[in-house]
Design a protein around this motif. Structure first.
Motif, PDB file in Angstrom:
ATOM      1  N   UNK A 172       0.831  -1.199   0.000  1.00  0.00           N
ATOM      2  CA  UNK A 172       0.000   0.000   0.000  1.00  0.00           C
ATOM      3  C   UNK A 172       0.877   1.265   0.000  1.00  0.00           C
ATOM      4  N   UNK A 173       1.973   1.221   0.774  1.00  0.00           N
ATOM      5  CA  UNK A 173       2.910   2.354   0.782  1.00  0.00           C
ATOM      6  C   UNK A 173       3.592   2.484  -0.573  1.00  0.00           C
ATOM      7  N   UNK A 174       3.955   1.343  -1.148  1.00  0.00           N
ATOM      8  CA  UNK A 174       4.605   1.363  -2.449  1.00  0.00           C
ATOM      9  C   UNK A 174       3.692   1.959  -3.521  1.00  0.00           C
ATOM     10  N   UNK A 175       2.427   1.561  -3.506  1.00  0.00           N
ATOM     11  CA  UNK A 175       1.475   2.098  -4.481  1.00  0.00           C
ATOM     12  C   UNK A 175       1.295   3.597  -4.308  1.00  0.00           C
ATOM     13  N   UNK A 202      -5.690   7.876  -5.847  1.00  0.00           N
ATOM     14  CA  UNK A 202      -5.124   6.559  -6.101  1.00  0.00           C
ATOM     15  C   UNK A 202      -5.939   5.480  -5.392  1.00  0.00           C
ATOM     16  N   UNK A 203      -6.010   4.316  -6.004  1.00  0.00           N
ATOM     17  CA  UNK A 203      -6.669   3.145  -5.427  1.00  0.00           C
ATOM     18  C   UNK A 203      -5.725   1.951  -5.522  1.00  0.00           C
ATOM     19  N   UNK A 204      -5.894   1.050  -4.577  1.00  0.00           N
ATOM     20  CA  UNK A 204      -5.165  -0.209  -4.666  1.00  0.00           C
ATOM     21  C   UNK A 204      -6.130  -1.273  -5.161  1.00  0.00           C
ATOM     22  N   UNK A 205      -5.871  -1.733  -6.380  1.00  0.00           N
ATOM     23  CA  UNK A 205      -6.818  -2.650  -6.989  1.00  0.00           C
ATOM     24  C   UNK A 205      -8.085  -1.913  -7.401  1.00  0.00           C
ATOM     25  N   UNK A 206      -9.226  -2.534  -7.189  1.00  0.00           N
ATOM     26  CA  UNK A 206     -10.507  -1.921  -7.538  1.00  0.00           C
ATOM     27  C   UNK A 206     -11.379  -1.627  -6.332  1.00  0.00           C
ATOM     28  N   UNK A 207     -10.957  -2.098  -5.157  1.00  0.00           N
ATOM     29  CA  UNK A 207     -11.834  -2.005  -3.985  1.00  0.00           C
ATOM     30  C   UNK A 207     -11.322  -1.052  -2.919  1.00  0.00           C
ATOM     31  N   UNK A 208      -9.989  -1.008  -2.717  1.00  0.00           N
ATOM     32  CA  UNK A 208      -9.458  -0.274  -1.562  1.00  0.00           C
ATOM     33  C   UNK A 208      -9.253   1.198  -1.915  1.00  0.00           C
ATOM     34  N   UNK A 209      -9.889   2.064  -1.133  1.00  0.00           N
ATOM     35  CA  UNK A 209      -9.689   3.509  -1.244  1.00  0.00           C
ATOM     36  C   UNK A 209      -8.806   3.969  -0.093  1.00  0.00           C
ATOM     37  N   UNK A 210      -7.804   4.749  -0.415  1.00  0.00           N
ATOM     38  CA  UNK A 210      -6.899   5.248   0.624  1.00  0.00           C
ATOM     39  C   UNK A 210      -7.619   6.282   1.490  1.00  0.00           C
ATOM     40  N   UNK A 211      -7.281   6.351   2.766  1.00  0.00           N
ATOM     41  CA  UNK A 211      -7.886   7.377   3.629  1.00  0.00           C
ATOM     42  C   UNK A 211      -7.398   8.765   3.239  1.00  0.00           C
TER      43      UNK A 211
END
Length: 202
Positions: free
Chosen positions: A24-27, A101-110
Motif C-alpha cells: 500500500x505504501x509502495x502504491x 489513487x486506489x489499490x486494486x478496484x476495492x481499496x480507497x486510501x484514507x
C-alpha cells in the motif's frame, strides 16, 4: 561517510515496504512521487529550459560538437515546440482528470494518505518555483533585471565548432615531458650510432 549514512537512511526508509502493508505504501509512493503529476511537471520545465531558455540552436550546436552531425529539422521542432506542447497538454489533462489513487478496484486510501501523497509530489515539484523566487529576490538588481538575467543562459556560444582549446600543463608535467623527450632522443642516438654504448661502472 556521507554515502554510508545515506545508504543507511534509505535502508531504514525501505523497511516499511517489506511489511504486510508495504504494498500500500509502495502504491502510494509510485503514484505520487515516481510518476504522474510530479514527473510530468519536471519534464515540462526541462523541455522549456532546453528549448527556450538555453535555446534550441545552441543545443543543436552542442550536439554537433559532440557527435559531428547536426540534428535534423525534425529534432529541432521536437525540442522547441512539440515536446513542451505535449508535456503541457498531458499535465493539464492529468490535472483535469485527476482521481485519487486506489489499490486494486476495492481499496480507497484514507484522506491522510492522500494528503501525504500530495506532499510527496510537492517535495519534488515545489523546488522549481521556489528557486526561481529565491533567484529573483537574492540577486542584485531589480526584479525585471533579474528575470532577464535568469532567462539568459550564462554560456558563451562557441564560434568555431570542434576547435581544440589550450592544454594546461603543470610544472611537474612539463618536467616529465622534457624527461621523456630526452630519453627518446638518447634512444634514437643509440639506435643510429652503434658505437655509442653506455657502460656501467663495476
Amino acid at each position: 561517510l556521507f554515502t554510508i549514512g545515506l545508504c543507511f537512511m534509505l535502508f531504514l526508509l525501505g523497511i516499511p515496504m517489506c511489511t504486510e502493508g508495504g504494498i500500500y505504501i509502495f502504491q502510494l509512493m509510485d503514484f505520487y512521487s515516481c510518476s504522474g503529476m510530479a514527473l510530468i511537471w519536471v519534464c515540462f520545465f526541462q523541455t522549456i529550459a532546453i528549448g527556450w531558455f538555453f535555446g534550441t540552436e545552441r543545443f543543436c550546436d552542442c550536439v554537433e560538437q559532440m557527435t559531428g552531425r547536426r540534428p535534423s529539422l525534425f529534432w529541432f521542432l521536437c525540442w522547441k515546440y512539440f515536446a513542451p506542447a505535449v508535456m503541457g497538454g498531458v499535465f493539464c489533462f492529468f490535472i483535469y482528470s485527476f482521481k485519487p489513487v486506489k489499490y486494486g478496484k476495492d481499496y480507497d486510501y484514507p484522506q491522510w494518505a492522500e494528503i501525504l501523497g500530495i506532499f510527496l509530489s510537492l517535495c519534488s515539484m515545489i523546488w522549481v518555483p521556489v528557486y526561481a523566487i529565491y533567484y529573483i529576490l537574492t540577486q542584485p538588481g531589480s526584479i525585471r533585471e533579474n528575470l532577464r538575467e535568469g532567462f539568459t543562459p550564462n554560456i558563451k556560444r562557441m564560434q568555431t565548432l570542434g576547435k581544440p582549446g589550450p592544454i594546461h600543463i603543470s610544472e611537474s608535467g612539463v618536467q616529465l615531458l622534457n624527461r621523456e623527450n630526452s630519453e627518446y632522443e638518447m634512444g634514437a642516438m643509440t639506435s643510429r650510432d652503434p658505437s655509442f654504448n653506455i657502460q656501467e661502472e663495476p
